[in-house]
Design a protein around this motif. Structure first.
Motif, PDB file in Angstrom:
ATOM      1  N   MET A 183       0.830  -1.207   0.000  1.00 15.21           N
ATOM      2  CA  MET A 183       0.000   0.000   0.000  1.00 15.21           C
ATOM      3  C   MET A 183       0.862   1.255   0.000  1.00 15.21           C
ATOM      4  N   LEU A 184       1.905   1.262   0.809  1.00 16.48           N
ATOM      5  CA  LEU A 184       2.815   2.407   0.835  1.00 16.48           C
ATOM      6  C   LEU A 184       3.557   2.532  -0.493  1.00 16.48           C
ATOM      7  N   GLY A 185       3.851   1.377  -1.118  1.00 17.01           N
ATOM      8  CA  GLY A 185       4.506   1.396  -2.420  1.00 17.01           C
ATOM      9  C   GLY A 185       3.642   2.090  -3.463  1.00 17.01           C
ATOM     10  N   ILE A 186       2.333   1.836  -3.413  1.00 17.13           N
ATOM     11  CA  ILE A 186       1.406   2.500  -4.338  1.00 17.13           C
ATOM     12  C   ILE A 186       1.448   4.016  -4.154  1.00 17.13           C
ATOM     13  N   ILE A 187       1.417   4.442  -2.886  1.00 19.36           N
ATOM     14  CA  ILE A 187       1.405   5.882  -2.587  1.00 19.36           C
ATOM     15  C   ILE A 187       2.691   6.554  -3.076  1.00 19.36           C
ATOM     16  N   ILE A 188       3.815   5.868  -2.871  1.00 16.30           N
ATOM     17  CA  ILE A 188       5.111   6.472  -3.205  1.00 16.30           C
ATOM     18  C   ILE A 188       5.414   6.386  -4.703  1.00 16.30           C
ATOM     19  N   THR A 195       3.282   5.605  -7.401  1.00 18.34           N
ATOM     20  CA  THR A 195       2.305   6.069  -8.399  1.00 18.34           C
ATOM     21  C   THR A 195       2.623   7.458  -8.964  1.00 18.34           C
ATOM     22  N   PRO A 196       2.980   8.453  -8.122  1.00 14.39           N
ATOM     23  CA  PRO A 196       3.252   9.792  -8.672  1.00 14.39           C
ATOM     24  C   PRO A 196       4.533   9.866  -9.511  1.00 14.39           C
ATOM     25  N   LEU A 197       5.408   8.848  -9.437  1.00 15.55           N
ATOM     26  CA  LEU A 197       6.679   8.906 -10.167  1.00 15.55           C
ATOM     27  C   LEU A 197       6.483   8.963 -11.681  1.00 15.55           C
ATOM     28  N   SER A 198       5.349   8.430 -12.154  1.00 13.87           N
ATOM     29  CA  SER A 198       5.090   8.470 -13.600  1.00 13.87           C
ATOM     30  C   SER A 198       4.984   9.899 -14.116  1.00 13.87           C
ATOM     31  N   LEU A 199       4.657  10.833 -13.221  1.00 13.57           N
ATOM     32  CA  LEU A 199       4.489  12.228 -13.629  1.00 13.57           C
ATOM     33  C   LEU A 199       5.814  12.970 -13.739  1.00 13.57           C
ATOM     34  N   LEU A 200       6.894  12.310 -13.404  1.00 13.74           N
ATOM     35  CA  LEU A 200       8.203  12.947 -13.554  1.00 13.74           C
ATOM     36  C   LEU A 200       8.537  13.196 -15.027  1.00 13.74           C
ATOM     37  N   LYS A 201       8.000  12.341 -15.893  1.00 12.42           N
ATOM     38  CA  LYS A 201       8.194  12.544 -17.324  1.00 12.42           C
ATOM     39  C   LYS A 201       7.164  13.554 -17.834  1.00 12.42           C
ATOM     40  N   LYS A 202       7.644  14.551 -18.517  1.00 10.25           N
ATOM     41  CA  LYS A 202       6.786  15.642 -18.978  1.00 10.25           C
ATOM     42  C   LYS A 202       5.642  15.142 -19.846  1.00 10.25           C
ATOM     43  N   GLU A 203       5.933  14.164 -20.730  1.00 15.32           N
ATOM     44  CA  GLU A 203       4.906  13.676 -21.653  1.00 15.32           C
ATOM     45  C   GLU A 203       3.754  12.958 -20.939  1.00 15.32           C
ATOM     46  N   ASN A 204       3.987  12.567 -19.685  1.00  9.42           N
ATOM     47  CA  ASN A 204       2.935  11.878 -18.921  1.00  9.42           C
ATOM     48  C   ASN A 204       2.034  12.828 -18.147  1.00  9.42           C
ATOM     49  N   ARG A 205       2.376  14.113 -18.142  1.00  9.86           N
ATOM     50  CA  ARG A 205       1.612  15.050 -17.312  1.00  9.86           C
ATOM     51  C   ARG A 205       0.370  15.584 -18.035  1.00  9.86           C
ATOM     52  N   THR A 206      -0.414  14.669 -18.542  1.00  9.42           N
ATOM     53  CA  THR A 206      -1.690  15.050 -19.149  1.00  9.42           C
ATOM     54  C   THR A 206      -2.756  15.128 -18.059  1.00  9.42           C
ATOM     55  N   LYS A 207      -3.847  15.786 -18.373  1.00  6.84           N
ATOM     56  CA  LYS A 207      -4.929  15.906 -17.390  1.00  6.84           C
ATOM     57  C   LYS A 207      -5.433  14.530 -16.961  1.00  6.84           C
ATOM     58  N   MET A 252      -5.845   7.344  -7.545  1.00  6.26           N
ATOM     59  CA  MET A 252      -5.153   6.219  -6.913  1.00  6.26           C
ATOM     60  C   MET A 252      -4.627   6.592  -5.533  1.00  6.26           C
ATOM     61  N   GLU A 253      -4.056   7.790  -5.403  1.00  2.78           N
ATOM     62  CA  GLU A 253      -3.538   8.243  -4.105  1.00  2.78           C
ATOM     63  C   GLU A 253      -4.660   8.362  -3.070  1.00  2.78           C
ATOM     64  N   ILE A 254      -5.792   8.932  -3.507  1.00  2.00           N
ATOM     65  CA  ILE A 254      -6.928   9.101  -2.591  1.00  2.00           C
ATOM     66  C   ILE A 254      -7.454   7.744  -2.138  1.00  2.00           C
ATOM     67  N   ILE A 255      -7.563   6.796  -3.067  1.00  2.00           N
ATOM     68  CA  ILE A 255      -8.063   5.458  -2.719  1.00  2.00           C
ATOM     69  C   ILE A 255      -7.132   4.785  -1.717  1.00  2.00           C
ATOM     70  N   ALA A 256      -5.815   4.839  -1.998  1.00  2.00           N
ATOM     71  CA  ALA A 256      -4.842   4.188  -1.107  1.00  2.00           C
ATOM     72  C   ALA A 256      -4.863   4.819   0.284  1.00  2.00           C
ATOM     73  N   LEU A 257      -4.885   6.139   0.343  1.00  2.00           N
ATOM     74  CA  LEU A 257      -4.915   6.830   1.639  1.00  2.00           C
ATOM     75  C   LEU A 257      -6.210   6.534   2.385  1.00  2.00           C
TER      76      LEU A 257
END
Length: 445
Positions: A18-23, A25-37, A46-51
């Motif tokens: 569960m902590l792995g998901i929280i930590i 999941t946001p790493l995919s947004l480090l790539k600029k091309e992934n920062r779509t809406k 995903m973060e809200i569900i895990a928390l």
């Protein structure tokens, strides 16, 4: 004892996941091309569900598997790709299968408890007496860890000291004196819930409560802080002498519960790993272990040490040593202790006080008053133990004493026993045919 309901009864790897998901999941947004809406929305959901799952389990004691299932369904609902014919059919089938599995696992199944007793004679005990006649003494002379069930003996000693005039149940007890023994996160929120109840009922006056409310908190809410306070007040040697005077010949000496919780951290050196710690703790003679628990409890009382300085972040294997070394007794001894209270073998005032503490199920559930004149109980559990001791008297004057001890439980076994124990006991008390079935099944072994 109700110990870490949310944490201990769940595999530590599930928390790591569960902590792995929280930590992660946001790493995919480090790539600029992934920062779509859409990608940002997915990460936020995903973060809200895990928390929410973590909060539900830790703060509200929601079953972990149930929280995961609900979280999975919510994730599907918020995924736009779900709403195609093929995916709707697939997810619908998955949810149906999960729903059937969950309903099967968590349905009321009193026979699960009976079958566990039959299949695990080395780690279980069962005692049943009706109207003074012992019907079942299944492994009942084996000494097993009591967990919070020992609070029943402490309650009886408290009642006797009230009767003898040693203590005044209306004396004031500062909450600060209780908080010295409160180890946050180790009692399933029992102490906090008791405090909330006291404040809600207007029983906290100038940051003090009555001694009798402290005793009630020990039994009804299973507060370990209140327990250690009372052990120090009543004196452990007086409690142990009472056990002897009541004929409890297979009862180990009482020592502070919270004091023992401090032992692993107190004893561990910086260079010691968990395996070395476990071997060291197991090697401590039990008399020395009790003395150390008493010593640490006294230091808490005198504020030589502060409980806030201890983390209680103990791996399950270390907790197992603590659980195995909890105060032990035999099931038949606790059947005898139940009979002492149920048959009013204590002095009148002591009997009244003991019943007032132990018969909390009569106050908690109005329906019990329709079935019983008296119903008293005290359970106890750790991550590895589920125990219960109870007496009942119906409106016809029929009396039953029942004790069940289980030890060395896996997380799965513990969850299922907790889920089915109430229905097992209710059916046993209310159905003579079922009682006879249990007598036959366990007597034939």
């Amino acid at each position: 004892m109700e110990k870490r309901k949310g944490y201990d009864f769940m595999n530590v790897w599930a928390w790591i996941g569960m902590l792995g998901i929280i930590i992660l999941t946001p790493l995919s947004l480090l790539k600029k091309e992934n920062r779509t809406k859409e990608e940002i929305r997915k990460v936020v959901v995903m973060e809200i569900i895990a928390l929410t799952i973590i909060i539900a389990v830790l703060l509200f004691n929601v079953n972990y598997l149930l929280a995961i299932v609900v979280g999975f369904i919510v994730m599907i609902v918020f995924n736009k790709k779900t709403y195609t014919k093929k995916r709707l059919i697939t997810y619908g089938a998955i949810i149906l299968v999960i729903g059937i599995a969950v309903s099967y696992v968590f349905r009321d199944n009193p026979d699960y408890v009976l079958n566990h007793l039959i299949e695990n004679p080395q780690t279980t005990s069962f005692y049943l007496a009706e109207n003074g006649v012992e019907l079942i003494t299944y492994q009942s002379d084996v000494v097993r860890p009591l967990a919070s069930t020992v609070k029943m003996l402490i309650a009886v000693e408290y009642a006797m000291q009230i009767d003898e005039g040693v203590l005044d149940k209306d004396r004031s007890v500062p909450l600060d004196e209780l908080s010295r023994y409160y180890a946050k996160g180790t009692d399933g929120n029992a102490h906090v819930e008791w405090l909330k109840a006291m404040e809600g009922e207007g029983k906290v006056v100038e940051n003090k409560v009555t001694l009798h409310d402290v005793a009630k908190g020990m039994v009804t809410y299973s507060s370990n802080a209140n327990t250690d306070y009372l052990i120090n007040l009543l004196r452990a040697d007086a409690i142990n002498e009472r056990a002897i005077s009541l004929g409890l010949t297979r009862h180990e000496e009482v020592y502070p519960i919270v004091g023992a919780l401090l032992i692993p951290e107190y004893w561990k050196s910086e260079s010691m790993n968990n395996e070395e710690l476990i071997r060291g703790l197991e090697a401590i003679p039990i008399d020395e272990y009790r003395e150390l628990a008493m010593h640490l409890s006294t230091q808490l009382k005198e504020e030589v040490i502060k409980i806030e300085d201890y983390t209680f972040d103990l791996p399950l294997k270390v907790q197992k040593v603590w659980s195995d070394r909890l105060i032990g007794a035999s099931a038949n001894n606790y059947g005898e202790l139940l009979a002492v209270v149920s048959n009013e073998q204590l002095p009148e005032k002591a009997a009244e006080t003991a019943r007032d503490l132990l018969e909390w199920p009569m106050q908690l559930n109005v329906g019990n008053k329709k079935r019983f004149v008296h119903l008293g109980a005290k359970g106890g559990s750790t991550a590895f133990i589920v125990n219960d001791a109870m007496y009942a008297e119906n409106h016809n004057g029929d009396k039953i004493e029942m004790v069940i001890f289980t030890d060395d439980l896996s997380l799965w076994q513990g969850m299922l026993i907790r889920n089915n124990l109430n229905s097992f006991e209710s059916k046993l008390l209310g159905n003579e045919e079922y009682r006879l079935k249990i007598v036959k099944e366990l007597s034939d072994l």
